[in-house]
Motif scaffolding. Structure first.
Motif, PDB file in Angstrom:
ATOM      1  N   VAL A  46      38.188  36.989  47.106  1.00 39.08           N
ATOM      2  CA  VAL A  46      39.628  37.206  47.295  1.00 39.08           C
ATOM      3  C   VAL A  46      40.298  35.926  47.781  1.00 39.08           C
ATOM      4  O   VAL A  46      41.330  35.492  47.251  1.00 39.08           O
ATOM      5  N   ASP A  47      39.695  35.292  48.803  1.00 38.71           N
ATOM      6  CA  ASP A  47      40.276  34.064  49.368  1.00 38.71           C
ATOM      7  C   ASP A  47      40.290  32.935  48.346  1.00 38.71           C
ATOM      8  O   ASP A  47      41.216  32.120  48.334  1.00 38.71           O
ATOM      9  N   GLY A  48      39.261  32.867  47.506  1.00 37.52           N
ATOM     10  CA  GLY A  48      39.185  31.801  46.514  1.00 37.52           C
ATOM     11  C   GLY A  48      39.852  32.129  45.199  1.00 37.52           C
ATOM     12  O   GLY A  48      39.785  31.341  44.257  1.00 37.52           O
ATOM     13  N   GLU A  49      40.487  33.298  45.126  1.00 33.63           N
ATOM     14  CA  GLU A  49      41.191  33.736  43.912  1.00 33.63           C
ATOM     15  C   GLU A  49      40.259  33.711  42.695  1.00 33.63           C
ATOM     16  O   GLU A  49      40.639  33.253  41.612  1.00 33.63           O
ATOM     17  N   ALA A  50      39.045  34.204  42.888  1.00 34.69           N
ATOM     18  CA  ALA A  50      38.100  34.286  41.777  1.00 34.69           C
ATOM     19  C   ALA A  50      38.488  35.414  40.829  1.00 34.69           C
ATOM     20  O   ALA A  50      39.242  36.321  41.189  1.00 34.69           O
ATOM     21  N   ASP A  51      37.957  35.347  39.626  1.00 38.23           N
ATOM     22  CA  ASP A  51      38.207  36.409  38.647  1.00 38.23           C
ATOM     23  C   ASP A  51      37.245  37.578  38.837  1.00 38.23           C
ATOM     24  O   ASP A  51      37.644  38.740  38.722  1.00 38.23           O
ATOM     25  N   VAL A  52      35.973  37.252  39.127  1.00 41.01           N
ATOM     26  CA  VAL A  52      34.947  38.295  39.232  1.00 41.01           C
ATOM     27  C   VAL A  52      34.002  37.976  40.387  1.00 41.01           C
ATOM     28  O   VAL A  52      33.625  36.816  40.588  1.00 41.01           O
ATOM     29  N   VAL A  53      33.628  39.012  41.138  1.00 38.71           N
ATOM     30  CA  VAL A  53      32.563  38.903  42.136  1.00 38.71           C
ATOM     31  C   VAL A  53      31.444  39.843  41.685  1.00 38.71           C
ATOM     32  O   VAL A  53      31.676  41.034  41.482  1.00 38.71           O
ATOM     33  N   GLU A  56      34.702  48.247  49.238  1.00 41.93           N
ATOM     34  CA  GLU A  56      36.024  48.752  48.869  1.00 41.93           C
ATOM     35  C   GLU A  56      37.033  48.678  50.007  1.00 41.93           C
ATOM     36  O   GLU A  56      38.196  49.019  49.827  1.00 41.93           O
ATOM     37  N   LYS A  57      36.600  48.210  51.186  1.00 38.66           N
ATOM     38  CA  LYS A  57      37.561  47.899  52.244  1.00 38.66           C
ATOM     39  C   LYS A  57      38.307  46.609  51.936  1.00 38.66           C
ATOM     40  O   LYS A  57      39.361  46.334  52.505  1.00 38.66           O
ATOM     41  N   VAL A  58      37.713  45.805  51.045  1.00 37.97           N
ATOM     42  CA  VAL A  58      38.345  44.536  50.649  1.00 37.97           C
ATOM     43  C   VAL A  58      38.977  44.641  49.263  1.00 37.97           C
ATOM     44  O   VAL A  58      40.108  44.221  49.049  1.00 37.97           O
ATOM     45  N   ALA A  59      38.225  45.193  48.324  1.00 41.16           N
ATOM     46  CA  ALA A  59      38.703  45.307  46.941  1.00 41.16           C
ATOM     47  C   ALA A  59      37.958  46.447  46.260  1.00 41.16           C
ATOM     48  O   ALA A  59      36.801  46.728  46.593  1.00 41.16           O
ATOM     49  N   PRO A  60      38.580  47.105  45.306  1.00 43.78           N
ATOM     50  CA  PRO A  60      37.912  48.208  44.613  1.00 43.78           C
ATOM     51  C   PRO A  60      36.768  47.712  43.736  1.00 43.78           C
ATOM     52  O   PRO A  60      36.845  46.627  43.147  1.00 43.78           O
ATOM     53  N   VAL A  61      35.696  48.493  43.668  1.00 42.45           N
ATOM     54  CA  VAL A  61      34.578  48.191  42.768  1.00 42.45           C
ATOM     55  C   VAL A  61      34.982  48.646  41.371  1.00 42.45           C
ATOM     56  O   VAL A  61      35.248  49.823  41.139  1.00 42.45           O
ATOM     57  N   THR A  62      35.038  47.714  40.452  1.00 40.95           N
ATOM     58  CA  THR A  62      35.510  48.033  39.097  1.00 40.95           C
ATOM     59  C   THR A  62      34.374  48.374  38.136  1.00 40.95           C
ATOM     60  O   THR A  62      34.617  48.946  37.078  1.00 40.95           O
ATOM     61  N   GLU A  63      33.140  48.010  38.488  1.00 40.02           N
ATOM     62  CA  GLU A  63      32.007  48.243  37.592  1.00 40.02           C
ATOM     63  C   GLU A  63      30.732  48.391  38.410  1.00 40.02           C
ATOM     64  O   GLU A  63      30.476  47.607  39.334  1.00 40.02           O
ATOM     65  N   VAL A  64      29.952  49.427  38.094  1.00 41.29           N
ATOM     66  CA  VAL A  64      28.621  49.601  38.696  1.00 41.29           C
ATOM     67  C   VAL A  64      27.613  49.640  37.559  1.00 41.29           C
ATOM     68  O   VAL A  64      27.575  50.600  36.782  1.00 41.29           O
ATOM     69  N   LEU A  82      46.297  41.473  40.077  1.00 36.50           N
ATOM     70  CA  LEU A  82      47.125  40.471  40.740  1.00 36.50           C
ATOM     71  C   LEU A  82      46.686  40.258  42.189  1.00 36.50           C
ATOM     72  O   LEU A  82      46.848  39.168  42.739  1.00 36.50           O
ATOM     73  N   GLU A  83      46.123  41.285  42.807  1.00 36.49           N
ATOM     74  CA  GLU A  83      45.751  41.197  44.223  1.00 36.49           C
ATOM     75  C   GLU A  83      44.266  40.924  44.455  1.00 36.49           C
ATOM     76  O   GLU A  83      43.902  40.301  45.456  1.00 36.49           O
ATOM     77  N   HIS A  84      43.410  41.384  43.565  1.00 35.74           N
ATOM     78  CA  HIS A  84      41.975  41.332  43.826  1.00 35.74           C
ATOM     79  C   HIS A  84      41.201  40.862  42.592  1.00 35.74           C
ATOM     80  O   HIS A  84      41.644  41.070  41.460  1.00 35.74           O
ATOM     81  N   PRO A  85      40.030  40.275  42.838  1.00 33.49           N
ATOM     82  CA  PRO A  85      39.129  40.005  41.705  1.00 33.49           C
ATOM     83  C   PRO A  85      38.464  41.297  41.264  1.00 33.49           C
ATOM     84  O   PRO A  85      38.443  42.291  41.993  1.00 33.49           O
ATOM     85  N   ALA A  86      37.933  41.311  40.070  1.00 30.20           N
ATOM     86  CA  ALA A  86      37.090  42.423  39.637  1.00 30.20           C
ATOM     87  C   ALA A  86      35.776  42.345  40.421  1.00 30.20           C
ATOM     88  O   ALA A  86      35.287  41.247  40.713  1.00 30.20           O
ATOM     89  N   VAL A  87      35.238  43.493  40.790  1.00 26.70           N
ATOM     90  CA  VAL A  87      33.992  43.530  41.574  1.00 26.70           C
ATOM     91  C   VAL A  87      32.955  44.333  40.801  1.00 26.70           C
ATOM     92  O   VAL A  87      33.184  45.499  40.460  1.00 26.70           O
ATOM     93  N   VAL A  88      31.817  43.697  40.523  1.00 25.66           N
ATOM     94  CA  VAL A  88      30.730  44.330  39.789  1.00 25.66           C
ATOM     95  C   VAL A  88      29.531  44.475  40.716  1.00 25.66           C
ATOM     96  O   VAL A  88      29.027  43.484  41.254  1.00 25.66           O
TER      97      VAL A  88
END
Length: 404
Positions: free
Chosen positions: A283-290, A316-324, A201-207
């Motif tokens: 985050v600002d553009g409400e994307a699903d994935v970065v 991770e200061k902006v959003a958690p990394v969900t996938e490496v 709800l707060e952040h996009p997924a980050v890969v």
């Protein structure tokens, strides 16, 4: 008295003489003036010698009136300025990526057509008229050559010898079924191979995508963007590979083809800063994935590997990394496995992408890398096409290896 009269007479004569001389001088002055005027004006003066000054004024007024009423010169209007015709910008038509489901079928068929060392060894075992100790030794050597690893090779050979001996299997079809069953166990279909690309709800997924130079890392990021777009996800790309001049341009081109924006920095800029800005834009553009492309680096360079860890911490200061995702060239064999160990220690790798899994690849690395790291192979690539990247499927991979 007589003198007075005489004086008056003399005065009168003098006055008359003066008048005569003045008249003659005036007449001579007029003649000289006419001689100096143009012919047309001289004629006019001759005709108007007897006219008074009032008549002359009327003539001047008439000439001025004629000058005023004369037809004015034609005024040339400036030609209207013609604005150059501006052609509308041509917006390139966006490509429609192939759905993942159809990719699996196509890639399985392509893999089945590649006779790599592992598939050749398995087929040789099944087609042997008599399976003796020498046959098993040859089969074991084939598995080791295919980078299956000592542990998995020993397990597979022992399991097969036991089942074939205990169950008394004589037919090749039954032997194939047993072999398939044991191979599927080694590849392990129970591993979670899904990509963590669902936004919160707060952040996009980050890969984060990592790997050494030459493995096809940036190309993999571009192809992964196509996979995500095919799943109707809103994607942002981050070109954090700032050391290679063409990397950002290459990634932007991949994004443009499917309508995905790319956040990039100047050449040589801080990779962590570019990654931070990319995730912030997501985050600002409400994307699903970065999806962040990182600089390729040698796993033996401690400084570069530490910097990779910094990139992850800054993101991770902006959003958690969900996938490496670690990109490994499947043709590198044991070297790829060594890379995987070191990268996993630095950035906690969550999934493997095997590229170039074609005829020259040693498919056994799929099993070995999973065994060594406890990390699943999540994506595989078999060719240079834009949609030649697909989710890895254990049973499909084994079936392709056993295809005649």
């Amino acid at each position: 008295m007589d003198l007075t009269i005489l004086f008056l007479v003399i005065a009168a004569v003098v006055a008359l003489a003066a008048l005569g001389i003045g008249a003659v001088s005036y007449r001579r002055h007029q003649q000289l003036t006419r001689a100096e005027q143009p012919a047309e004006l001289t004629e006019t003066l001759d005709d108007t010698d007897e006219e008074d000054s009032a008549t002359g004024s009327v003539a001047v007024a008439e000439r001025e009136s004629e000058a005023v009423t004369a037809e004015p010169e034609a005024v040339t209007e400036p030609e209207p300025t013609v604005e150059p015709e501006v052609e509308p910008e041509t917006v390139p038509e966006l490509e429609e990526p192939e759905p993942p489901a159809s990719r699996l079928v196509r890639l399985r068929r392509r893999l089945a057509g590649q006779k790599n060392a592992l598939s050749r060894g398995l087929l040789a075992l099944l087609s042997a008229d008599q399976i003796d100790d020498e046959t098993w030794e040859d089969f074991e050597d084939t598995l080791l050559t295919a980078d299956l690893g000592v542990g998995p090779t020993t397990e597979l050979v022992e399991a097969l010898r036991t089942k074939l001996r205990v169950e008394g299997v004589a037919g090749s079809d039954k032997a194939r079924d047993i072999l398939r069953e044991e191979l599927v166990k080694l590849v392990d279909p129970t591993l979670d191979r899904s990509l963590a690309t669902n936004a919160s709800l707060e952040h996009p997924a980050v890969v984060m995508v990592v790997g050494v130079n030459g493995t096809g890392k940036t190309t993999t990021v571009g192809k992964l963007a196509r996979v995500l777009v095919a799943e109707d996800k809103d994607v942002v790309l981050g070109a954090a590979d700032t050391f290679r001049a063409a990397a950002a341009e290459q990634l932007a081109t991949w994004g443009e083809r499917v309508g995905v924006p790319t956040v990039r920095g100047e050449e040589g800029a801080d990779p962590a800063s570019v990654a931070f800005e990319a995730v912030k834009a997501g985050v600002d553009g409400e994307a699903d994935v970065v999806v962040v492309d990182t600089a390729g680096r040698l796993h033996t360079k401690t400084g570069l590997m530490d910097e990779l860890g910094k990139v992850k911490r800054v993101i991770e200061k902006v959003a958690p990394v969900t996938e490496v995702l670690l990109v490994i060239d499947a043709t590198t064999g044991q070297n790829g496995l060594t890379q995987a160990r070191i990268f996993s220690e630095v950035v906690d790798v969550t999934g493997i992408v095997l590229t170039k899994l074609d005829g020259s690849a040693k498919g056994g690395i799929v099993v070995q890398v999973q065994r060594e790291l406890g990390v699943p192979v999540k994506l595989v690539g078999l060719g240079e096409g834009a949609d030649d990247l697909a989710p890895f499927e254990a049973e499909g991979f084994v079936d392709a290896l056993l295809t005649d």
